[in-house]
Motif scaffolding. Sequence first.
Motif, PDB file in Angstrom:
ATOM      1  N   GLY A  33       0.811  -1.206   0.000  1.00 25.61           N
ATOM      2  CA  GLY A  33       0.000   0.000   0.000  1.00 25.61           C
ATOM      3  C   GLY A  33       0.845   1.257   0.000  1.00 25.61           C
ATOM      4  O   GLY A  33       0.488   2.258  -0.636  1.00 25.61           O
ATOM      5  N   ALA A  34       1.974   1.221   0.691  1.00 27.27           N
ATOM      6  CA  ALA A  34       2.856   2.384   0.728  1.00 27.27           C
ATOM      7  C   ALA A  34       3.370   2.726  -0.661  1.00 27.27           C
ATOM      8  O   ALA A  34       3.469   3.912  -1.028  1.00 27.27           O
TER       9      ALA A  34
ATOM     10  N   GLN B 151       3.339   6.223  -5.559  1.00 28.66           N
ATOM     11  CA  GLN B 151       3.091   6.423  -6.986  1.00 28.66           C
ATOM     12  C   GLN B 151       1.963   7.419  -7.213  1.00 28.66           C
ATOM     13  O   GLN B 151       2.066   8.319  -8.070  1.00 28.66           O
ATOM     14  N   ARG B 152       0.906   7.263  -6.456  1.00 26.95           N
ATOM     15  CA  ARG B 152      -0.232   8.174  -6.576  1.00 26.95           C
ATOM     16  C   ARG B 152       0.172   9.602  -6.208  1.00 26.95           C
ATOM     17  O   ARG B 152      -0.235  10.568  -6.862  1.00 26.95           O
ATOM     18  N   ALA B 153       1.003   9.750  -5.179  1.00 25.36           N
ATOM     19  CA  ALA B 153       1.449  11.077  -4.751  1.00 25.36           C
ATOM     20  C   ALA B 153       2.225  11.781  -5.854  1.00 25.36           C
ATOM     21  O   ALA B 153       2.003  12.968  -6.133  1.00 25.36           O
ATOM     22  N   ILE B 154       3.140  11.064  -6.493  1.00 25.54           N
ATOM     23  CA  ILE B 154       3.923  11.667  -7.572  1.00 25.54           C
ATOM     24  C   ILE B 154       3.011  12.115  -8.703  1.00 25.54           C
ATOM     25  O   ILE B 154       3.145  13.226  -9.234  1.00 25.54           O
ATOM     26  N   ARG B 155       2.075  11.276  -9.080  1.00 21.85           N
ATOM     27  CA  ARG B 155       1.179  11.619 -10.181  1.00 21.85           C
ATOM     28  C   ARG B 155       0.274  12.803  -9.836  1.00 21.85           C
ATOM     29  O   ARG B 155       0.042  13.679 -10.673  1.00 21.85           O
TER      30      ARG B 155
ATOM     31  N   ALA C 250       9.914   3.532  -5.297  1.00 25.77           N
ATOM     32  CA  ALA C 250       9.188   4.387  -6.241  1.00 25.77           C
ATOM     33  C   ALA C 250      10.060   4.750  -7.439  1.00 25.77           C
ATOM     34  O   ALA C 250       9.572   4.847  -8.572  1.00 25.77           O
ATOM     35  N   ALA C 251      11.350   4.944  -7.193  1.00 24.44           N
ATOM     36  CA  ALA C 251      12.262   5.360  -8.257  1.00 24.44           C
ATOM     37  C   ALA C 251      12.652   4.225  -9.188  1.00 24.44           C
ATOM     38  O   ALA C 251      13.123   4.476 -10.305  1.00 24.44           O
ATOM     39  N   THR C 252      12.460   2.992  -8.756  1.00 22.37           N
ATOM     40  CA  THR C 252      12.856   1.844  -9.571  1.00 22.37           C
ATOM     41  C   THR C 252      11.681   1.012 -10.065  1.00 22.37           C
ATOM     42  O   THR C 252      11.860   0.147 -10.927  1.00 22.37           O
ATOM     43  N   ARG C 253      10.486   1.280  -9.550  1.00 20.71           N
ATOM     44  CA  ARG C 253       9.306   0.494  -9.930  1.00 20.71           C
ATOM     45  C   ARG C 253       8.189   1.374 -10.499  1.00 20.71           C
ATOM     46  O   ARG C 253       7.018   1.026 -10.455  1.00 20.71           O
TER      47      ARG C 253
ATOM     48  N   ASN D  48       2.406  -1.038 -12.688  1.00 20.72           N
ATOM     49  CA  ASN D  48       1.077  -0.537 -12.326  1.00 20.72           C
ATOM     50  C   ASN D  48       0.599  -1.236 -11.061  1.00 20.72           C
ATOM     51  O   ASN D  48       0.219  -2.409 -11.093  1.00 20.72           O
ATOM     52  N   THR D  49       0.623  -0.528  -9.952  1.00 16.18           N
ATOM     53  CA  THR D  49       0.294  -1.149  -8.667  1.00 16.18           C
ATOM     54  C   THR D  49      -1.163  -0.953  -8.265  1.00 16.18           C
ATOM     55  O   THR D  49      -1.600  -1.519  -7.259  1.00 16.18           O
ATOM     56  N   TYR D  50      -1.916  -0.161  -9.025  1.00 21.20           N
ATOM     57  CA  TYR D  50      -3.323   0.054  -8.705  1.00 21.20           C
ATOM     58  C   TYR D  50      -4.091   0.436  -9.962  1.00 21.20           C
ATOM     59  O   TYR D  50      -3.497   0.855 -10.966  1.00 21.20           O
ATOM     60  N   THR D  51      -5.397   0.299  -9.909  1.00 25.80           N
ATOM     61  CA  THR D  51      -6.259   0.680 -11.029  1.00 25.80           C
ATOM     62  C   THR D  51      -6.408   2.200 -11.053  1.00 25.80           C
ATOM     63  O   THR D  51      -6.618   2.825 -10.010  1.00 25.80           O
ATOM     64  N   ALA D  52      -6.306   2.775 -12.245  1.00 23.76           N
ATOM     65  CA  ALA D  52      -6.369   4.232 -12.385  1.00 23.76           C
ATOM     66  C   ALA D  52      -7.644   4.798 -11.763  1.00 23.76           C
ATOM     67  O   ALA D  52      -8.726   4.221 -11.893  1.00 23.76           O
ATOM     68  N   VAL D  53      -7.477   5.937 -11.081  1.00 26.71           N
ATOM     69  CA  VAL D  53      -8.590   6.600 -10.405  1.00 26.71           C
ATOM     70  C   VAL D  53      -9.131   7.752 -11.234  1.00 26.71           C
ATOM     71  O   VAL D  53     -10.338   7.951 -11.343  1.00 26.71           O
ATOM     72  N   ASP D  54      -8.232   8.529 -11.825  1.00 30.87           N
ATOM     73  CA  ASP D  54      -8.627   9.712 -12.599  1.00 30.87           C
ATOM     74  C   ASP D  54      -7.527  10.035 -13.601  1.00 30.87           C
ATOM     75  O   ASP D  54      -6.588   9.241 -13.796  1.00 30.87           O
ATOM     76  N   LYS D  55      -7.602  11.214 -14.222  1.00 23.79           N
ATOM     77  CA  LYS D  55      -6.651  11.572 -15.272  1.00 23.79           C
ATOM     78  C   LYS D  55      -5.225  11.675 -14.769  1.00 23.79           C
ATOM     79  O   LYS D  55      -4.267  11.465 -15.524  1.00 23.79           O
ATOM     80  N   ALA D  56      -5.061  11.991 -13.506  1.00 24.50           N
ATOM     81  CA  ALA D  56      -3.705  12.099 -12.954  1.00 24.50           C
ATOM     82  C   ALA D  56      -2.944  10.789 -13.122  1.00 24.50           C
ATOM     83  O   ALA D  56      -1.716  10.795 -13.306  1.00 24.50           O
ATOM     84  N   ASP D  57      -3.660   9.676 -13.102  1.00 23.47           N
ATOM     85  CA  ASP D  57      -3.001   8.379 -13.165  1.00 23.47           C
ATOM     86  C   ASP D  57      -2.522   8.015 -14.565  1.00 23.47           C
ATOM     87  O   ASP D  57      -1.897   6.969 -14.749  1.00 23.47           O
ATOM     88  N   SER D  58      -2.791   8.880 -15.529  1.00 21.73           N
ATOM     89  CA  SER D  58      -2.229   8.674 -16.862  1.00 21.73           C
ATOM     90  C   SER D  58      -0.808   9.232 -16.954  1.00 21.73           C
ATOM     91  O   SER D  58      -0.103   8.991 -17.940  1.00 21.73           O
ATOM     92  N   LEU D  59      -0.380   9.967 -15.927  1.00 22.11           N
ATOM     93  CA  LEU D  59       0.952  10.570 -15.919  1.00 22.11           C
ATOM     94  C   LEU D  59       1.984   9.603 -15.352  1.00 22.11           C
ATOM     95  O   LEU D  59       1.653   8.637 -14.671  1.00 22.11           O
ATOM     96  N   SER D  60       3.234   9.899 -15.633  1.00 19.36           N
ATOM     97  CA  SER D  60       4.326   9.057 -15.166  1.00 19.36           C
ATOM     98  C   SER D  60       4.451   9.118 -13.640  1.00 19.36           C
ATOM     99  O   SER D  60       4.279  10.176 -13.036  1.00 19.36           O
TER     100      SER D  60
END
Length: 282
Positions: free
Chosen positions: A122-123, A128-132, A163-166, A170-182
Amino acid sequence: MKQTGILLTIMLGLNMTISAQQQTIHLWPGKVPGETAAKHAAMVTPDGSNNVKRLTDVTDPVLEVFPAPTGNSNDVGVIVNPGGGYNILAIDLEGYEIAAWLNKLGYTAFVLQYRVPKKEAGALQDAQRAIRLVRSRAAEWGLQPDKIGMMGFSAGGSLTARAATRYNVNTYTAVDKADSLSARPAFGILVYPAYLDQGANRTLTPELTLTEQTPPMFLFATADDPYGNSALVMAGALRDAKVPVELHFYAKGGHGYGLRSGNPAADAWPALLEQWLKTTVK
């Protein structure tokens, strides 16, 4: 008296940091992926030893935003991952106090309350979500989307390395448009990182996959840190993968010092990192 003065300075700085905080961003607008407990604010543990505030039972991960002061801001953002063995978050020592220091240098800081205890999968989703999310909203803080990096201490250093190497996993299903970003951080900063040498014979932890596209990294640790081998192993692996890396390995300092004065390692790493950021993140 000297120790009392140091603690007073820290607390005054922390109060200023809290007052400067402008926003709290909840990472997951709906259900938190893989989380079974109800959403609620993180719990403060009864252990306040060494003047450290510790959080646990994080079920609703958030980013706490600390914008750089007006007139002293650049276009770089840093997501800060506090440590705590994936059990707790040393939220002031390795979060708010670090954000205040970054602000003084002109960086906008985002302190991440990622899921604990013992929720490593979960962490990583939270990181990943935070970066996006920060990348998707970079314009709000005057940041360049391609200049969003990540910094971590101890277990937070482990999370930063993951986070920098993985970032391509894709660790989760996309929630919104932000999740299309790197989800690739622009850079990684690992201060006394842990758990990076869990491969056979204390080699690189298998989940950390390094390529030439892995972002540049800064590492700081000490020989008397029980987790010190992590930084050595990670730096060697980065070098072998031809990733720009800077390693500082001091004799003494131990573990878990943040940037509080009075520790030789804590006195050393901030100036070294400040210079590295100036030359690396342009």
